[in-house]
Design a protein around this motif. Structure first.
Motif, PDB file in Angstrom:
ATOM      1  N   LEU A  21     -10.605 -27.300-101.593  1.00 43.68           N
ATOM      2  CA  LEU A  21      -9.778 -26.510-100.677  1.00 43.68           C
ATOM      3  C   LEU A  21      -8.985 -25.445-101.424  1.00 43.68           C
ATOM      4  CD1 LEU A  21      -8.416 -29.205 -98.193  1.00 43.68           C
ATOM      5  CD2 LEU A  21     -10.059 -27.383 -97.721  1.00 43.68           C
ATOM      6  N   VAL A  22      -8.459 -25.809-102.577  1.00 42.53           N
ATOM      7  CA  VAL A  22      -7.684 -24.849-103.368  1.00 42.53           C
ATOM      8  C   VAL A  22      -8.543 -23.650-103.750  1.00 42.53           C
ATOM      9  CG1 VAL A  22      -6.519 -24.509-105.575  1.00 42.53           C
ATOM     10  CG2 VAL A  22      -6.033 -26.546-104.223  1.00 42.53           C
ATOM     11  N   MET A  23      -9.822 -23.885-104.037  1.00 39.41           N
ATOM     12  CA  MET A  23     -10.701 -22.792-104.445  1.00 39.41           C
ATOM     13  C   MET A  23     -11.291 -22.032-103.262  1.00 39.41           C
ATOM     14  SD  MET A  23     -12.743 -24.407-107.728  1.00 39.41           S
ATOM     15  CE  MET A  23     -13.228 -25.895-106.864  1.00 39.41           C
ATOM     16  N   VAL A  24     -11.514 -22.725-102.144  1.00 36.69           N
ATOM     17  CA  VAL A  24     -12.204 -22.106-101.019  1.00 36.69           C
ATOM     18  C   VAL A  24     -11.255 -21.353-100.098  1.00 36.69           C
ATOM     19  CG1 VAL A  24     -13.539 -22.603 -98.935  1.00 36.69           C
ATOM     20  CG2 VAL A  24     -14.114 -23.733-101.081  1.00 36.69           C
ATOM     21  N   VAL A  25     -10.058 -21.877 -99.905  1.00 37.05           N
ATOM     22  CA  VAL A  25      -9.123 -21.250 -98.957  1.00 37.05           C
ATOM     23  C   VAL A  25      -8.830 -19.792 -99.309  1.00 37.05           C
ATOM     24  CG1 VAL A  25      -6.736 -21.298 -98.125  1.00 37.05           C
ATOM     25  CG2 VAL A  25      -8.093 -23.389 -98.150  1.00 37.05           C
ATOM     26  N   PRO A  26      -8.566 -19.424-100.569  1.00 36.98           N
ATOM     27  CA  PRO A  26      -8.349 -17.991-100.857  1.00 36.98           C
ATOM     28  C   PRO A  26      -9.551 -17.119-100.504  1.00 36.98           C
ATOM     29  CG  PRO A  26      -7.567 -19.341-102.673  1.00 36.98           C
ATOM     30  CD  PRO A  26      -8.319 -20.257-101.757  1.00 36.98           C
ATOM     31  N   VAL A  27     -10.752 -17.634-100.698  1.00 37.90           N
ATOM     32  CA  VAL A  27     -11.950 -16.864-100.350  1.00 37.90           C
ATOM     33  C   VAL A  27     -12.036 -16.677 -98.841  1.00 37.90           C
ATOM     34  CG1 VAL A  27     -14.463 -16.786-100.494  1.00 37.90           C
ATOM     35  CG2 VAL A  27     -13.139 -17.700-102.406  1.00 37.90           C
ATOM     36  N   ILE A  28     -11.768 -17.747 -98.096  1.00 36.10           N
ATOM     37  CA  ILE A  28     -11.789 -17.642 -96.641  1.00 36.10           C
ATOM     38  C   ILE A  28     -10.734 -16.652 -96.159  1.00 36.10           C
ATOM     39  CG2 ILE A  28     -11.424 -18.915 -94.491  1.00 36.10           C
ATOM     40  CD1 ILE A  28     -12.544 -21.377 -95.849  1.00 36.10           C
ATOM     41  N   TRP A  29      -9.552 -16.701 -96.771  1.00 34.76           N
ATOM     42  CA  TRP A  29      -8.495 -15.765 -96.376  1.00 34.76           C
ATOM     43  C   TRP A  29      -8.886 -14.324 -96.696  1.00 34.76           C
ATOM     44  CZ3 TRP A  29      -4.686 -16.210 -93.156  1.00 34.76           C
ATOM     45  CH2 TRP A  29      -3.691 -15.232 -93.133  1.00 34.76           C
ATOM     46  N   MET A  30      -9.583 -14.119 -97.805  1.00 32.63           N
ATOM     47  CA  MET A  30     -10.053 -12.785 -98.154  1.00 32.63           C
ATOM     48  C   MET A  30     -11.032 -12.264 -97.107  1.00 32.63           C
ATOM     49  SD  MET A  30     -12.390 -11.648-101.405  1.00 32.63           S
ATOM     50  CE  MET A  30     -13.784 -12.539-100.685  1.00 32.63           C
ATOM     51  N   VAL A  31     -11.945 -13.124 -96.661  1.00 29.94           N
ATOM     52  CA  VAL A  31     -12.910 -12.718 -95.640  1.00 29.94           C
ATOM     53  C   VAL A  31     -12.194 -12.356 -94.350  1.00 29.94           C
ATOM     54  CG1 VAL A  31     -14.872 -13.478 -94.251  1.00 29.94           C
ATOM     55  CG2 VAL A  31     -14.751 -14.094 -96.682  1.00 29.94           C
ATOM     56  N   ILE A  32     -11.222 -13.171 -93.965  1.00 32.42           N
ATOM     57  CA  ILE A  32     -10.464 -12.886 -92.744  1.00 32.42           C
ATOM     58  C   ILE A  32      -9.706 -11.573 -92.877  1.00 32.42           C
ATOM     59  CG2 ILE A  32      -8.556 -13.683 -91.292  1.00 32.42           C
ATOM     60  CD1 ILE A  32      -9.413 -16.547 -91.922  1.00 32.42           C
ATOM     61  N   THR A  33      -9.098 -11.331 -94.030  1.00 35.52           N
ATOM     62  CA  THR A  33      -8.326 -10.104 -94.248  1.00 35.52           C
ATOM     63  C   THR A  33      -9.212  -8.871 -94.161  1.00 35.52           C
ATOM     64  OG1 THR A  33      -6.815 -11.330 -95.683  1.00 35.52           O
ATOM     65  CG2 THR A  33      -6.745  -8.936 -95.831  1.00 35.52           C
ATOM     66  N   GLY A  34     -10.475  -9.006 -94.538  1.00 35.82           N
ATOM     67  CA  GLY A  34     -11.382  -7.871 -94.468  1.00 35.82           C
ATOM     68  C   GLY A  34     -11.615  -7.356 -93.062  1.00 35.82           C
ATOM     69  N   PHE A  35     -11.354  -8.176 -92.062  1.00 32.34           N
ATOM     70  CA  PHE A  35     -11.534  -7.767 -90.666  1.00 32.34           C
ATOM     71  C   PHE A  35     -10.222  -7.323 -90.014  1.00 32.34           C
ATOM     72  CE2 PHE A  35     -15.150 -10.492 -91.513  1.00 32.34           C
ATOM     73  CZ  PHE A  35     -16.198  -9.805 -90.906  1.00 32.34           C
ATOM     74  N   LYS A  36      -9.159  -7.179 -90.806  1.00 32.38           N
ATOM     75  CA  LYS A  36      -7.868  -6.762 -90.283  1.00 32.38           C
ATOM     76  C   LYS A  36      -7.627  -5.285 -90.525  1.00 32.38           C
ATOM     77  CE  LYS A  36      -5.397 -11.174 -90.951  1.00 32.38           C
ATOM     78  NZ  LYS A  36      -4.229 -11.823 -91.594  1.00 32.38           N
ATOM     79  N   GLN A  37      -6.669  -4.741 -89.798  1.00 33.65           N
ATOM     80  CA  GLN A  37      -6.124  -3.435 -90.124  1.00 33.65           C
ATOM     81  C   GLN A  37      -5.143  -3.595 -91.280  1.00 33.65           C
ATOM     82  OE1 GLN A  37      -7.097  -0.625 -88.980  1.00 33.65           O
ATOM     83  NE2 GLN A  37      -8.112  -1.057 -87.021  1.00 33.65           N
ATOM     84  N   GLU A  38      -4.897  -2.508 -92.001  1.00 26.50           N
ATOM     85  CA  GLU A  38      -4.012  -2.597 -93.154  1.00 26.50           C
ATOM     86  C   GLU A  38      -2.615  -3.082 -92.761  1.00 26.50           C
ATOM     87  OE1 GLU A  38      -4.791  -2.533 -96.118  1.00 26.50           O
ATOM     88  OE2 GLU A  38      -6.709  -1.502 -96.212  1.00 26.50           O
ATOM     89  N   ALA A  39      -2.134  -2.674 -91.607  1.00 22.44           N
ATOM     90  CA  ALA A  39      -0.800  -3.107 -91.167  1.00 22.44           C
ATOM     91  C   ALA A  39      -0.764  -4.620 -90.970  1.00 22.44           C
ATOM     92  CB  ALA A  39      -0.416  -2.389 -89.879  1.00 22.44           C
ATOM     93  N   ASP A  40      -1.836  -5.173 -90.401  1.00 19.39           N
ATOM     94  CA  ASP A  40      -1.895  -6.619 -90.216  1.00 19.39           C
ATOM     95  C   ASP A  40      -2.045  -7.345 -91.550  1.00 19.39           C
ATOM     96  OD1 ASP A  40      -1.736  -6.326 -87.460  1.00 19.39           O
ATOM     97  OD2 ASP A  40      -3.919  -6.107 -87.256  1.00 19.39           O
ATOM     98  N   ALA A  41      -2.795  -6.752 -92.476  1.00 11.50           N
ATOM     99  CA  ALA A  41      -2.989  -7.384 -93.774  1.00 11.50           C
ATOM    100  C   ALA A  41      -1.698  -7.444 -94.582  1.00 11.50           C
ATOM    101  CB  ALA A  41      -4.057  -6.625 -94.573  1.00 11.50           C
ATOM    102  N   TYR A  42      -0.817  -6.438 -94.408  1.00 13.60           N
ATOM    103  CA  TYR A  42       0.441  -6.385 -95.144  1.00 13.60           C
ATOM    104  C   TYR A  42       1.616  -6.955 -94.349  1.00 13.60           C
ATOM    105  CZ  TYR A  42      -1.242  -3.686 -99.121  1.00 13.60           C
ATOM    106  OH  TYR A  42      -1.884  -3.285-100.268  1.00 13.60           O
ATOM    107  N   ALA A  43       1.325  -7.609 -93.234  1.00 12.90           N
ATOM    108  CA  ALA A  43       2.400  -8.180 -92.426  1.00 12.90           C
ATOM    109  C   ALA A  43       3.153  -9.245 -93.219  1.00 12.90           C
ATOM    110  CB  ALA A  43       1.831  -8.779 -91.146  1.00 12.90           C
ATOM    111  N   THR A  44       4.472  -9.288 -93.042  1.00 10.28           N
ATOM    112  CA  THR A  44       5.293 -10.257 -93.771  1.00 10.28           C
ATOM    113  C   THR A  44       4.912 -11.683 -93.411  1.00 10.28           C
ATOM    114  OG1 THR A  44       7.119  -8.673 -93.775  1.00 10.28           O
ATOM    115  CG2 THR A  44       7.647 -10.970 -94.281  1.00 10.28           C
ATOM    116  N   THR A  45       4.627 -11.908 -92.131  1.00 10.24           N
ATOM    117  CA  THR A  45       4.202 -13.231 -91.660  1.00 10.24           C
ATOM    118  C   THR A  45       2.698 -13.201 -91.396  1.00 10.24           C
ATOM    119  OG1 THR A  45       6.348 -13.590 -90.624  1.00 10.24           O
ATOM    120  CG2 THR A  45       4.538 -15.027 -89.944  1.00 10.24           C
TER     121      THR A  45
END
Length: 274
Positions: A21-45
């Motif tokens: 999980l420690v190794m896979v979760v950052p990769v999954i989060w990266m994939v999810i971030t790729g489908f966001k707008q920059e404003a959503d990717a840099y959101a504080t929450t």
């Protein structure tokens, strides 16, 4: 005693899942971030609820992704093919045509070329390449990757050849097969899982390399890892854009790993118990 062993196995299983999980979760989060707008990717929450978009992937393709992809593909595949052509006969000779001590000495010499950090050979390598006027040349990168992966190919092929039944090879020799016919018609088919694993790892190492590529071929023949560096050097917001590009880049290693998973496990463990 049995209960204690069972608890130990369960703890190791839980620890394994936690590490995965420690190794896979950052990769999954990266994939999810790729489908966001920059404003959503840099959101504080951070949020998992957003309007998905392919805009970041479109930016990556419009930035010359195909050219970077071509350079990475050619350098990885050609260098791996050359390393296999050179490494498989070398491993065959170490196992079947050399004395054990000489074979071990040769293997140590081959592996010792990987002991030195890449940073230690960068300056002399850069001087040699620049003197030969081969900077920013895809051919140079292919040669470097071939030399980088050759020890890996020899080591894995040799460990797998040690498990081959010598009776079959001796029968081929009695039938008049020369060295090349023996390698091509008998050794390679029998050792296919190990050789597939070795080739897979060589492709992945060459595909992911940034150190040599950024030094030797940054301008004229850049590869995909260099493209990520170019994206991150921009002054505007680039987190979602880099995530989209990185997601696209890791598709090839993931597909290769899933396709050759069984061969990879057998190849890495081949000869380990001998």
């Amino acid at each position: 005693m049995v209960l204690s062993k069972r608890w130990t196995n369960n703890l190791w299983t839980i620890l394994t899942y936690v590490l995965v999980l420690v190794m896979v979760v950052p990769v999954i989060w990266m994939v999810i971030t790729g489908f966001k707008q920059e404003a959503d990717a840099y959101a504080t929450t951070p949020s998992l609820i957003f309007q998905p978009t392919l805009y970041q992937f479109q930016l990556a393709f419009n930035a010359g992704f195909i050219a970077y992809l071509f350079n990475s593909t050619v350098s990885a595949l050609v260098s791996t093919a050359l390393a296999m052509v050179l490494g498989v006969p070398a491993a065959y000779c170490m196992v079947f045509q050399m004395r054990k001590k000489s074979s071990n000495d040769m293997l140590f010499f081959v592996l010792s070329t990987r002991f030195m950090p890449f940073a230690a050979i960068l300056v002399p390598l850069y001087v040699i390449v620049s003197r030969l006027n081969l900077l920013d040349n895809l051919f140079t990168l292919i040669l470097v990757y071939t030399a980088m992966n050759l020890p890996l190919i020899i080591w894995m092929a040799r460990s797998y050849f040690l498990d081959l039944p010598k009776e079959v090879l001796e029968g081929a020799w009695l039938d008049g097969c020369n060295t090349w016919r023996t390698i091509i018609n008998i050794v390679v088919p029998m050792a296919a899982p190990g050789l597939v694993a070795a080739a897979l790892l060589a492709i992945i190492f060459a595909w992911n390399d940034f150190f040599f590529a950024v030094t030797l071929t940054y301008t004229e023949s850049p590869t995909l890892p260099i493209m990520v560096a170019v994206f991150s050097s921009n002054q505007d917001l680039f987190l979602a854009k880099i995530s989209a590009l990185a997601t696209t880049i890791i598709i090839v290693p993931v597909i290769l790993g899933m396709y050759a998973q069984r061969h990879l496990v057998r190849g890495l463990t081949g000869g380990a118990l001998k």
